[in-house]
Design a protein around this motif. Structure first.
Motif, PDB file in Angstrom:
ATOM      1  N   ASP A  17       0.842  -1.194   0.000  1.00 31.92           N
ATOM      2  CA  ASP A  17       0.000   0.000   0.000  1.00 31.92           C
ATOM      3  C   ASP A  17       0.882   1.250   0.000  1.00 31.92           C
ATOM      4  O   ASP A  17       1.535   1.569   0.995  1.00 31.92           O
ATOM      5  CB  ASP A  17      -0.920  -0.015   1.222  1.00 31.92           C
ATOM      6  CG  ASP A  17      -1.998   1.055   1.160  1.00 31.92           C
ATOM      7  OD1 ASP A  17      -1.661   2.219   0.873  1.00 31.92           O
ATOM      8  OD2 ASP A  17      -3.175   0.722   1.411  1.00 31.92           O
ATOM      9  N   ASN A  35       0.049   4.411  -0.097  1.00 27.58           N
ATOM     10  CA  ASN A  35      -0.400   5.493   0.775  1.00 27.58           C
ATOM     11  C   ASN A  35       0.035   5.265   2.212  1.00 27.58           C
ATOM     12  O   ASN A  35       0.446   6.198   2.904  1.00 27.58           O
ATOM     13  CB  ASN A  35      -1.922   5.640   0.676  1.00 27.58           C
ATOM     14  CG  ASN A  35      -2.342   6.260  -0.644  1.00 27.58           C
ATOM     15  OD1 ASN A  35      -1.783   7.255  -1.087  1.00 27.58           O
ATOM     16  ND2 ASN A  35      -3.317   5.661  -1.295  1.00 27.58           N
ATOM     17  N   ALA A  80       3.749   5.948   2.306  1.00 26.39           N
ATOM     18  CA  ALA A  80       4.043   7.378   2.265  1.00 26.39           C
ATOM     19  C   ALA A  80       3.863   8.031   3.622  1.00 26.39           C
ATOM     20  O   ALA A  80       4.626   8.934   4.001  1.00 26.39           O
ATOM     21  CB  ALA A  80       3.138   8.057   1.237  1.00 26.39           C
ATOM     22  N   TYR A  81       2.876   7.577   4.374  1.00 21.90           N
ATOM     23  CA  TYR A  81       2.583   8.213   5.660  1.00 21.90           C
ATOM     24  C   TYR A  81       3.489   7.727   6.784  1.00 21.90           C
ATOM     25  O   TYR A  81       3.918   8.518   7.631  1.00 21.90           O
ATOM     26  CB  TYR A  81       1.121   7.982   6.035  1.00 21.90           C
ATOM     27  CG  TYR A  81       0.730   8.710   7.304  1.00 21.90           C
ATOM     28  CD1 TYR A  81       0.641  10.103   7.318  1.00 21.90           C
ATOM     29  CD2 TYR A  81       0.481   8.021   8.477  1.00 21.90           C
ATOM     30  CE1 TYR A  81       0.303  10.785   8.479  1.00 21.90           C
ATOM     31  CE2 TYR A  81       0.147   8.685   9.645  1.00 21.90           C
ATOM     32  CZ  TYR A  81       0.057  10.075   9.643  1.00 21.90           C
ATOM     33  OH  TYR A  81      -0.259  10.738  10.793  1.00 21.90           O
ATOM     34  N   VAL A 113      -0.944  12.075  -7.939  1.00 25.69           N
ATOM     35  CA  VAL A 113      -0.301  12.169  -6.627  1.00 25.69           C
ATOM     36  C   VAL A 113      -0.423  13.609  -6.145  1.00 25.69           C
ATOM     37  O   VAL A 113      -0.045  14.546  -6.854  1.00 25.69           O
ATOM     38  CB  VAL A 113       1.184  11.761  -6.696  1.00 25.69           C
ATOM     39  CG1 VAL A 113       1.801  11.811  -5.299  1.00 25.69           C
ATOM     40  CG2 VAL A 113       1.331  10.356  -7.281  1.00 25.69           C
ATOM     41  N   HIS A 134      -1.603  15.479   0.833  1.00 21.23           N
ATOM     42  CA  HIS A 134      -2.824  15.540   1.624  1.00 21.23           C
ATOM     43  C   HIS A 134      -2.756  16.719   2.588  1.00 21.23           C
ATOM     44  O   HIS A 134      -1.757  16.883   3.306  1.00 21.23           O
ATOM     45  CB  HIS A 134      -3.031  14.242   2.398  1.00 21.23           C
ATOM     46  CG  HIS A 134      -4.418  14.092   2.938  1.00 21.23           C
ATOM     47  ND1 HIS A 134      -4.854  14.747   4.055  1.00 21.23           N
ATOM     48  CD2 HIS A 134      -5.481  13.368   2.478  1.00 21.23           C
ATOM     49  CE1 HIS A 134      -6.117  14.439   4.291  1.00 21.23           C
ATOM     50  NE2 HIS A 134      -6.523  13.598   3.348  1.00 21.23           N
ATOM     51  N   THR A 143      -0.389  11.515  -1.377  1.00 22.17           N
ATOM     52  CA  THR A 143      -1.523  10.590  -1.452  1.00 22.17           C
ATOM     53  C   THR A 143      -1.722  10.199  -2.906  1.00 22.17           C
ATOM     54  O   THR A 143      -1.788  11.054  -3.793  1.00 22.17           O
ATOM     55  CB  THR A 143      -2.801  11.244  -0.906  1.00 22.17           C
ATOM     56  OG1 THR A 143      -2.579  11.620   0.458  1.00 22.17           O
ATOM     57  CG2 THR A 143      -3.976  10.277  -0.971  1.00 22.17           C
ATOM     58  N   VAL A 144      -1.809   8.891  -3.141  1.00 24.16           N
ATOM     59  CA  VAL A 144      -1.932   8.365  -4.499  1.00 24.16           C
ATOM     60  C   VAL A 144      -3.388   8.015  -4.777  1.00 24.16           C
ATOM     61  O   VAL A 144      -4.030   7.307  -3.994  1.00 24.16           O
ATOM     62  CB  VAL A 144      -1.057   7.111  -4.681  1.00 24.16           C
ATOM     63  CG1 VAL A 144      -1.204   6.554  -6.101  1.00 24.16           C
ATOM     64  CG2 VAL A 144       0.405   7.430  -4.384  1.00 24.16           C
ATOM     65  N   THR A 145      -3.909   8.528  -5.891  1.00 27.83           N
ATOM     66  CA  THR A 145      -5.243   8.157  -6.371  1.00 27.83           C
ATOM     67  C   THR A 145      -5.069   7.449  -7.706  1.00 27.83           C
ATOM     68  O   THR A 145      -4.549   8.035  -8.661  1.00 27.83           O
ATOM     69  CB  THR A 145      -6.147   9.390  -6.548  1.00 27.83           C
ATOM     70  OG1 THR A 145      -6.257  10.071  -5.296  1.00 27.83           O
ATOM     71  CG2 THR A 145      -7.534   8.978  -7.034  1.00 27.83           C
TER      72      THR A 145
END
Length: 269
Positions: free
Chosen positions: A200, A202, A205-206, A244, A247, A254-256
């Protein structure tokens, strides 16, 4: 408890045999003491193989793994287990045992095989369970735990090894979103040096300070998540179209993901 260590791989390579397939190809990475570093990449990119070379299940066919500058190949398997602990991907272990018994197994690298557990061992088990928020699970059987509770127990087992580095292979696998967030927050706040593989992006990334991107066994990008996770890289490595953005609440990228052909919306009336 443990003191976080500096982890480095230098030109790490793993081939399946003479003339065989190269699964990890000349990968150099590092994790500073106390950092949480993520490995990301598509299926078959070499993440799990690299982790196995780090914690010693596989012997690299080239390169080195260094802990605080010392080559781990120069020591014994027990020496390595005292310094690097792992939470494996499958998480299957001793279902008939209690959580306390499973966590106590983490003390084995520090003991001779005939030695019984001591009061100090018991205290370390209690401390590790409390640290991962699982003190109330000590007398329950592992088989009766939820997925998130099992992961907490396995992290506690790793902690009682008193490692300088904690290696985790897909620690959020098969967990619902609540437990994914809880486990990654727990790992990040342990104070250990952490190297983990994640699917994942996202979550990576966090929760990760830095990311290394593997593709076909080779390192193709590294850096802070905001430097690594770009639409261009996702298209090249994963073969997907994605947007990208940063947020506003977390400050993390954040990836969509977008479908190959975006549907046409009906005209507004």
């Amino acid at each position: 408890m443990s003191v976080p260590a500096e982890l480095r791989t230098q030109s790490l390579t793993y081939r399946t045999g003479p003339g065989g397939k190269t699964l990890v190809d000349d990968v150099s990475l590092h994790a500073e003491p106390g950092e949480t570093v993520g490995l990301v990449g598509p299926n078959g990119s070499g993440k799990t193989t690299l982790l196995r070379c780090v914690y010693g299940t596989l012997a690299p066919t080239g390169g080195r793994v260094l802990l605080d500058g010392a080559d781990l190949a120069a020591g014994s398997a027990k020496d390595r287990a005292r310094r690097i602990a792992t939470v494996p991907q499958d998480g299957h272990t001793g279902f008939e045992l209690t959580v306390g018994q499973i966590v106590a197994m983490g003390r084995s690298p520090h003991k001779r095989f005939w030695e019984a557990d001591t009061a100090r061992d018991a205290a370390l088990v209690d401390e590790a369970l409390a640290r991962v928020g699982a003190a109330d699970l000590a007398h329950r059987t592992f088989a009766g735990l939820s997925g998130g509770e099992r992961q907490r127990a396995l992290v506690a087992r790793a902690l009682v090894q008193q490692p300088g580095v904690l290696v985790l292979d897909e620690p959020t696998n098969h967990l619902d979103i609540r437990y994914q967030l809880e486990i990654l927050a727990l790992v990040r706040d342990l104070g250990t040096t952490n190297l983990l593989a994640l699917h994942d992006l996202n979550l990576a990334a966090y929760y990760c300070d830095r990311l290394y991107v593997l593709d076909g066994g080779r390192l193709v990008a590294s850096g802070a998540p905001k430097e690594v996770l770009t639409s261009k890289l996702l298209a090249e490595v994963y073969g997907v179209t994605a947007e990208v953005a940063v947020h506003p609440a977390t400050g993390a990228p954040t990836v969509t993901y977008l479908p190959p052909t975006a549907p046409r919306l009906p005209p507004s009336t």
